[in-house]
Design an enzyme around this catalytic site. Structure first.
Site, short mmCIF file in Angstrom:
data_model
loop_
_atom_site.label_atom_id
_atom_site.label_comp_id
_atom_site.label_asym_id
_atom_site.label_seq_id
_atom_site.Cartn_x
_atom_site.Cartn_y
_atom_site.Cartn_z
N VAL A 57 0.85 -1.19 0.00
CA VAL A 57 0.00 0.00 0.00
C VAL A 57 0.89 1.24 0.00
O VAL A 57 1.79 1.37 0.84
CB VAL A 57 -0.93 0.03 1.24
N ASP B 276 10.51 -5.23 8.45
CA ASP B 276 9.46 -5.06 9.46
C ASP B 276 9.32 -6.43 10.13
O ASP B 276 10.27 -7.22 10.10
CB ASP B 276 8.16 -4.61 8.77
N ALA C 48 4.37 4.11 3.12
CA ALA C 48 3.94 2.85 2.50
C ALA C 48 4.06 1.72 3.52
O ALA C 48 4.61 1.90 4.60
CB ALA C 48 4.81 2.52 1.29
N LYS C 49 3.50 0.60 3.20
CA LYS C 49 3.71 -0.61 3.99
C LYS C 49 3.39 -1.79 3.10
O LYS C 49 2.59 -1.67 2.15
CB LYS C 49 2.77 -0.62 5.22
N GLY C 50 3.99 -2.93 3.41
CA GLY C 50 3.71 -4.13 2.63
C GLY C 50 3.66 -5.34 3.51
O GLY C 50 4.12 -5.31 4.66
#
Ligand code: NAD
Length: 436
Positions: A80, A166, A125-127
């Site tokens: 995202v 992460d 962002a993050k995934g």
């Protein structure tokens, strides 16, 4: 701002399961309720409010992986990009069974505000990939990582989207992403990820950066409240990267670390715990189980100790409406992401507890990630002292900016941090206008 705009208009774009009952622990709610409060105080214009409430891009990919047993499994991968108005999207990738679009979107928004609060030129962002990495071999993880990278490659790039480690991902995973991307574009691009091994473009000081940032803002908070740094008592929940390094550095400043814990439980010693000794113990035994230098306490008890500083550095949602009234710390430095629920904020406020919010307190990590990206792009690497000095400057400056806004608007530090970051993102949107 018109009150109806506070309603979650078009919410379904981000939260397809909008009819589901959302608990106080829901990460999207936690982020949005703070966003709404700050947006209202900023009197954000309705159009901009709508823009900032929506992620720019949500990508879902299917990731077929040949498993070691010869069978094909298909995993779901998400990336995202919440907002890239201030620069390339920045945010980690997690491998976990609990990854959902809802959570990844909330975390991507959080990254947007975090980068803006320390004023580094990144968006958020993050995934994530829905998988159980602990049950996968190294080979399976490598194939999963490379195929996920290929699936989201259109967004990746040092100018567009820069992942980082992460939950359950690390330097090695970053090296695979960097290699996959580099093979696809035909040359080595170190700046496409951060959190890489130092040998291939990682930054000195990155490992310690988040704990160092926590130390710097805690020191500033103690001084702001007229408390002595030397001898200030500290309880630390979580003894991993953030908690153990934060504790070591605070001890180095003269603070007395009276309690530490990890997933196995905690230890309390009012005379002070030798943090370096505890770190050595964990190196040998992997956890604090059996450490024994103090009285055994539970994680719940640790949170409720009467201390000057509480550093939650493990999990989200540990301070909730159930225990907030029992917290006796004077300062909470949120090393973890989202340790306090939005509903608990008001209780802490009532008790006069000074909370350094996560988007400020743990922003040291992304700040040094930014330094890593700058060094990769410049092809010139800094000494650890330069990294630490520049981190200190940014953290101190950001703490002061948030504090000043908090005083000016008579709000707590969390609302002020959101106001500062939302206003920075909003300013860029106003300047850029809407591309049509
Ligand atoms: P880590 O995996 O290195 O350490 C986590 C620690 O928490 C471990 O000691 C673990 O035993 C403990 N823990 C796990 N479950 C627990 C439980 N139920 N009760 C008490 N302790 C428990 O992780 P980390 O990198 O230190 O990250 C900790 C928090 O900080 C996370 O919320 C993370 O998102 C946040 N954070 C980390 C960074 C970073 O640079 N590492 C940056 C920003 C935010």
């Amino acid at each position: 701002m018109a009150p109806d705009l506070l309603l979650p208009t078009n919410h379904q774009i981000m939260r397809p399961d909008k009819d589901r009952f959302l608990s106080e622990e829901n990460p999207f709610e936690a982020m949005m309720s703070r966003f709404d409060r700050a947006a209202e105080l900023l009197d954000l214009e309705p159009g901009l409010y709508k823009v900032l409430r929506h992620p720019e891009k949500q990508i879902t990919v299917s990731i077929p992986v040949m498993m070691d047993n010869g069978e094909v499994e298909v995993f779901q991968g998400i990336r995202v990009l919440y907002n890239t108005s201030r620069g390339p999207a920045k945010g980690g990738i997690r491998f976990d069974l609990n990854v959902t679009m809802d959570e990844v979107t909330a975390l991507a928004a959080w990254m947007t505000w975090k980068c803006a609060v320390v004023n580094i030129p990144f968006g958020g962002a993050k995934g994530g990939v829905v998988c159980d990495p602990l049950k996968m071999s190294v080979g399976e993880l490598e194939r999963l990582t490379r195929r996920y990278t290929a699936g989201i490659i259109a967004t990746l790039g040092p100018d567009s989207d820069v992942p980082a480690p992460d939950v359950n991902t690390n330097e090695r995973v970053m090296a695979w992403i960097m290699d996959t991307y580099s093979m696809r574009v035909g040359h080595t691009v170190t700046a496409v990820v951060t959190g890489k091994p130092v040998e291939m473009g990682g930054s000195l000081g990155r490992r310690e950066a988040t704990g160092r940032g926590c130390m710097i803002v805690t020191r500033d908070a103690l001084r702001h409240l007229g408390m002595e740094v030397k001898g200030a008592t500290v309880a630390v929940q979580g003894f991993g990267n953030v908690g153990s390094i934060g504790a070591q550095l605070l001890q180095g400043e003269g603070c007395k670390i009276v309690a530490i814990s990890d997933r196995t439980g905690g230890w309390h010693n009012p005379k002070g715990i030798d943090v370096n000794d505890a770190v050595e113990y964990v190196k040998q035994h992997k956890t604090l189980e059996g450490y024994g230098k103090g009285t055994a306490i539970s994680n719940e008890e640790l949170l409720e100790l009467e201390v000057d500083v509480l550093l939650p550095a493990a999990l989200e949602n540990v301070i909730t409406t159930k225990n907030a009234a029992k917290i006796r710390a004077k300062i909470i430095c949120e090393g973890a992401n989202g340790p306090t629920t939005a509903a608990a904020d008001a209780i802490l406020d009532e008790k006069g507890i000074f909370v350094i919010p996560d988007i400020l307190a743990n922003a040291g990590g992304v700040t040094v990630s930014y330094f890593e990206w700058v060094q990769d792009r410049g092809g010139y690497f800094w000494t650890e002292k330069t990294v630490n000095d520049r981190l200190e400057e940014i953290m101190k400056h950001s703490f002061a900016a948030v504090l000043q806004l908090a005083k000016q608007h008579k709000v707590n530090m969390r609302t002020a941090a959101y106001m500062l970051s939302i206003s920075r993102v909003a300013t860029v949107h106003r300047l850029r206008g809407i591309y049509a």
